[in-house]
Design a protein around this motif. Structure first.
Motif, PDB file in Angstrom:
ATOM      1  N   VAL A  50       1.100  -1.998   1.188  1.00 30.41           N
ATOM      2  CA  VAL A  50       2.312  -1.330   0.728  1.00 30.41           C
ATOM      3  C   VAL A  50       2.038   0.164   0.774  1.00 30.41           C
ATOM      4  O   VAL A  50       1.072   0.644   0.165  1.00 30.41           O
ATOM      5  CB  VAL A  50       2.686  -1.757  -0.705  1.00 30.41           C
ATOM      6  CG1 VAL A  50       3.948  -1.029  -1.156  1.00 30.41           C
ATOM      7  CG2 VAL A  50       2.896  -3.253  -0.784  1.00 30.41           C
ATOM      8  N   VAL A  97      10.795  -1.271  -0.720  1.00 34.98           N
ATOM      9  CA  VAL A  97      10.658  -1.723  -2.101  1.00 34.98           C
ATOM     10  C   VAL A  97      10.499  -0.510  -3.005  1.00 34.98           C
ATOM     11  O   VAL A  97      10.266   0.610  -2.540  1.00 34.98           O
ATOM     12  CB  VAL A  97       9.437  -2.659  -2.284  1.00 34.98           C
ATOM     13  CG1 VAL A  97       9.628  -3.963  -1.541  1.00 34.98           C
ATOM     14  CG2 VAL A  97       8.154  -1.959  -1.853  1.00 34.98           C
ATOM     15  N   ASP A  98      10.656  -0.734  -4.299  1.00 38.82           N
ATOM     16  CA  ASP A  98      10.329   0.274  -5.306  1.00 38.82           C
ATOM     17  C   ASP A  98       9.062  -0.181  -6.016  1.00 38.82           C
ATOM     18  O   ASP A  98       8.969  -1.330  -6.468  1.00 38.82           O
ATOM     19  CB  ASP A  98      11.465   0.432  -6.319  1.00 38.82           C
ATOM     20  CG  ASP A  98      12.668   1.145  -5.727  1.00 38.82           C
ATOM     21  OD1 ASP A  98      12.481   1.879  -4.735  1.00 38.82           O
ATOM     22  OD2 ASP A  98      13.784   0.965  -6.250  1.00 38.82           O
ATOM     23  N   VAL A  99       8.095   0.703  -6.094  1.00 39.04           N
ATOM     24  CA  VAL A  99       6.803   0.392  -6.700  1.00 39.04           C
ATOM     25  C   VAL A  99       6.739   1.031  -8.084  1.00 39.04           C
ATOM     26  O   VAL A  99       7.035   2.220  -8.243  1.00 39.04           O
ATOM     27  CB  VAL A  99       5.643   0.907  -5.824  1.00 39.04           C
ATOM     28  CG1 VAL A  99       4.295   0.615  -6.480  1.00 39.04           C
ATOM     29  CG2 VAL A  99       5.704   0.272  -4.439  1.00 39.04           C
ATOM     30  N   VAL A 150      -0.865  -6.998  -6.050  1.00 40.24           N
ATOM     31  CA  VAL A 150       0.525  -6.573  -5.907  1.00 40.24           C
ATOM     32  C   VAL A 150       1.428  -7.747  -6.258  1.00 40.24           C
ATOM     33  O   VAL A 150       1.340  -8.808  -5.646  1.00 40.24           O
ATOM     34  CB  VAL A 150       0.820  -6.071  -4.479  1.00 40.24           C
ATOM     35  CG1 VAL A 150       2.289  -5.714  -4.337  1.00 40.24           C
ATOM     36  CG2 VAL A 150      -0.038  -4.863  -4.161  1.00 40.24           C
ATOM     37  N   GLU A 176      11.064 -10.744  -1.427  1.00 36.25           N
ATOM     38  CA  GLU A 176      10.692  -9.329  -1.421  1.00 36.25           C
ATOM     39  C   GLU A 176       9.561  -9.020  -0.450  1.00 36.25           C
ATOM     40  O   GLU A 176       9.524  -7.966   0.175  1.00 36.25           O
ATOM     41  CB  GLU A 176      10.292  -8.928  -2.841  1.00 36.25           C
ATOM     42  CG  GLU A 176      10.147  -7.443  -3.048  1.00 36.25           C
ATOM     43  CD  GLU A 176       9.818  -7.157  -4.493  1.00 36.25           C
ATOM     44  OE1 GLU A 176       9.175  -6.124  -4.733  1.00 36.25           O
ATOM     45  OE2 GLU A 176      10.171  -7.962  -5.368  1.00 36.25           O
ATOM     46  N   PHE A 197       9.504   4.617 -10.923  1.00 37.39           N
ATOM     47  CA  PHE A 197       9.618   3.862  -9.678  1.00 37.39           C
ATOM     48  C   PHE A 197       9.517   4.837  -8.512  1.00 37.39           C
ATOM     49  O   PHE A 197      10.175   5.878  -8.499  1.00 37.39           O
ATOM     50  CB  PHE A 197      10.949   3.118  -9.619  1.00 37.39           C
ATOM     51  CG  PHE A 197      11.094   2.054 -10.666  1.00 37.39           C
ATOM     52  CD1 PHE A 197      10.424   0.848 -10.540  1.00 37.39           C
ATOM     53  CD2 PHE A 197      11.886   2.258 -11.785  1.00 37.39           C
ATOM     54  CE1 PHE A 197      10.544  -0.132 -11.508  1.00 37.39           C
ATOM     55  CE2 PHE A 197      12.016   1.289 -12.754  1.00 37.39           C
ATOM     56  CZ  PHE A 197      11.342   0.084 -12.619  1.00 37.39           C
ATOM     57  N   ILE A 209       3.004   4.029  -0.057  1.00 38.68           N
ATOM     58  CA  ILE A 209       3.782   4.947  -0.882  1.00 38.68           C
ATOM     59  C   ILE A 209       3.266   6.356  -0.637  1.00 38.68           C
ATOM     60  O   ILE A 209       2.280   6.549   0.087  1.00 38.68           O
ATOM     61  CB  ILE A 209       3.688   4.594  -2.385  1.00 38.68           C
ATOM     62  CG1 ILE A 209       2.239   4.672  -2.870  1.00 38.68           C
ATOM     63  CG2 ILE A 209       4.260   3.217  -2.647  1.00 38.68           C
ATOM     64  CD1 ILE A 209       2.100   4.444  -4.370  1.00 38.68           C
ATOM     65  N   THR A 241       6.126  -4.486  -7.729  1.00 38.17           N
ATOM     66  CA  THR A 241       7.187  -3.981  -6.862  1.00 38.17           C
ATOM     67  C   THR A 241       8.491  -4.719  -7.141  1.00 38.17           C
ATOM     68  O   THR A 241       8.496  -5.856  -7.605  1.00 38.17           O
ATOM     69  CB  THR A 241       6.835  -4.154  -5.372  1.00 38.17           C
ATOM     70  OG1 THR A 241       6.870  -5.544  -5.039  1.00 38.17           O
ATOM     71  CG2 THR A 241       5.464  -3.595  -5.063  1.00 38.17           C
ATOM     72  N   GLY A 263       8.547   2.574  -1.664  1.00 37.08           N
ATOM     73  CA  GLY A 263       7.428   2.043  -0.900  1.00 37.08           C
ATOM     74  C   GLY A 263       7.915   1.265   0.302  1.00 37.08           C
ATOM     75  O   GLY A 263       9.061   0.815   0.352  1.00 37.08           O
ATOM     76  N   PHE A 276       5.129  -9.354  -6.404  1.00 35.81           N
ATOM     77  CA  PHE A 276       6.481  -9.263  -5.892  1.00 35.81           C
ATOM     78  C   PHE A 276       7.401  -9.991  -6.858  1.00 35.81           C
ATOM     79  O   PHE A 276       7.142 -11.126  -7.238  1.00 35.81           O
ATOM     80  CB  PHE A 276       6.576  -9.880  -4.495  1.00 35.81           C
ATOM     81  CG  PHE A 276       5.775  -9.138  -3.471  1.00 35.81           C
ATOM     82  CD1 PHE A 276       6.294  -8.020  -2.853  1.00 35.81           C
ATOM     83  CD2 PHE A 276       4.484  -9.539  -3.154  1.00 35.81           C
ATOM     84  CE1 PHE A 276       5.555  -7.316  -1.917  1.00 35.81           C
ATOM     85  CE2 PHE A 276       3.736  -8.845  -2.218  1.00 35.81           C
ATOM     86  CZ  PHE A 276       4.272  -7.730  -1.597  1.00 35.81           C
TER      87      PHE A 276
END
Length: 252
Positions: free
Chosen positions: A151, A177-179, A164, A171, A139, A153, A247, A142, A166
């Motif tokens: 998004v 967020v964590d990608v 992408v 979200e 992870f 990163i 994400t 992002g 969600f």
């Protein structure tokens, strides 16, 4: 079972199953004369002899080497398909589950948290546990940039329309967020200005699995063809090659 069958019917059933599991010429051998894989085939034939509607396989290949395990899993799948028998496989080996199952249930604390195809478990995990458990990935933080529909990163930007997913309704309106990045989302590119340090490497024949560290300290995984043999501590160029990214809400 077989008790209600005549001797001729029993012999016909046994001969058919031995041929089906590839042991038609081994009927006269004793168990100690068979290899581990052949003994597993005998166990499968015995379990299938009563023609069950449902067959439970509990870690059936755990005592076999990796190559034989994967090959036998595919053979068992073909046999069950040919007989029209439903199988329930219990295993801790993801590759084994991917090879044999039409649908897979991932369990956490005794409960099924996602019941899905192997493809969806890998590309569309329902929560962080499944994402972390299935496959190899990390992870990375992002930021959602709604005005530019992307998004952001450390490796670059992903358009929101570019696959992408969600994992919660709110979200997309969140900021952080964590990608999830899989090892195959990171591409080795000597021409890329973004450099990462090799901190670990695992040779896998056709490819290396590299553990890389970005200047920020963020760790990534990358699958790289094995003719790119880089030393620990060496810096290599990388770029983002993700076509589909998942994400999750930032883990605070």
């Amino acid at each position: 079972g077989l008790r209600k069958l005549t001797m001729a019917e029993r012999k016909a059933r046994v001969d058919k199953l031995l041929r089906l599991v590839g042991l038609g010429t081994h009927a006269r051998l004793y168990p100690h004369e068979l290899s581990g894989g052949q003994q597993q085939r005998v166990a499968l034939a015995r379990a299938l002899a009563p023609q069950p509607d449902l067959l439970l396989l509990d870690e059936p290949f755990s005592n076999l080497d990796v190559d034989l395990r994967e090959r036998l899993a595919l053979e068992v799948r073909d046999i069950l398909k040919e007989l029209g028998t439903t199988g329930v496989l219990v295993t801790h080996d993801q590759h084994e589950a991917f090879a044999i199952a039409d649908h897979i249930g991932v369990m956490q604390n005794g409960e099924i948290v996602q019941w899905d195809t192997a493809y969806n478990l890998y590309h569309k995990p329902g929560n962080r546990f499944v994402a972390d458990f299935i496959g190899q990935g990390v992870f990375t933080p992002g930021t959602i940039d709604l005005p530019n529909q992307q998004v952001n990163i450390e490796l670059g930007s992903l358009p929101l329309w570019q696959g992408v997913d969600f994992c919660s309704p709110d979200e997309k309106n969140a900021h952080q967020v964590d990608v999830l990045l899989r090892a195959d989302d990171v591409i080795h590119d000597d021409c890329s200005p973004l450099q990462a340090e090799v901190v670990r490497k695992a040779f896998r024949g056709a490819e290396f699995l590299y553990t890389l560290r970005l200047p920020s300290g963020q760790v990534l995984l990358a699958l790289v063809p094995s003719h790119h043999n880089h030393a620990i501590g060496e810096k290599i160029g990388i770029r983002l090659g993700a076509d589909h990214v998942v994400t999750f809400p930032a883990d605070k």
